[in-house]
Design a protein around this motif. Sequence first.
Motif, short mmCIF file in Angstrom:
data_model
loop_
_atom_site.label_atom_id
_atom_site.label_comp_id
_atom_site.label_asym_id
_atom_site.label_seq_id
_atom_site.Cartn_x
_atom_site.Cartn_y
_atom_site.Cartn_z
N ARG A 100 0.82 -1.21 0.00
CA ARG A 100 0.00 0.00 0.00
C ARG A 100 0.86 1.26 0.00
NH1 ARG A 100 -4.25 0.04 4.57
NH2 ARG A 100 -2.36 0.69 5.58
N TYR A 101 2.16 1.09 0.24
CA TYR A 101 3.03 2.25 0.37
C TYR A 101 4.23 2.15 -0.57
CZ TYR A 101 0.46 2.46 4.77
OH TYR A 101 -0.54 2.50 5.70
N CYS A 102 4.73 3.30 -0.99
CA CYS A 102 5.99 3.34 -1.73
C CYS A 102 7.10 2.97 -0.74
CB CYS A 102 6.21 4.73 -2.33
SG CYS A 102 6.47 6.05 -1.11
N ILE A 103 8.29 2.76 -1.23
CA ILE A 103 9.40 2.32 -0.37
C ILE A 103 9.66 3.35 0.73
CG2 ILE A 103 11.87 1.83 -0.31
CD1 ILE A 103 10.35 -0.42 -1.55
N ALA A 104 9.71 4.63 0.39
CA ALA A 104 10.01 5.66 1.39
C ALA A 104 8.97 5.68 2.51
CB ALA A 104 10.11 7.03 0.72
#
Length: 112
Positions: A100-104
Amino acid sequence: MTTSDEFTAISEPQIRLIRTELEEQLQWREVQLRDLRAEVDGGEQDTARLALLADVAATERAVTELRRTLERMEEGHYGRCADCAAAIPFGRLKIRPLARYCIACQRRHEAR
């Protein structure tokens, strides 16, 4: 869409591929959940029953997450970070289709 989004955004054929895989996982998990619940109802001893109940809870969580991911696909939100709305690269989604999230943003969540 920014220039970097053009290179990382997930395409419609890629979404279809992942959707198919997720639907297959969901079907398998639902069968697994049904079988686990039948075992729990089968009257196992206390220790075995507790282990089965833990398996049921974990499988229920997996089914819920798969359904939510498929809902995000239907709503057109799949492939976008839930925090910053950046495109999540196909490579990440192929490895972790429930991401659900980008890597950062994922790193920030894990650091909490």
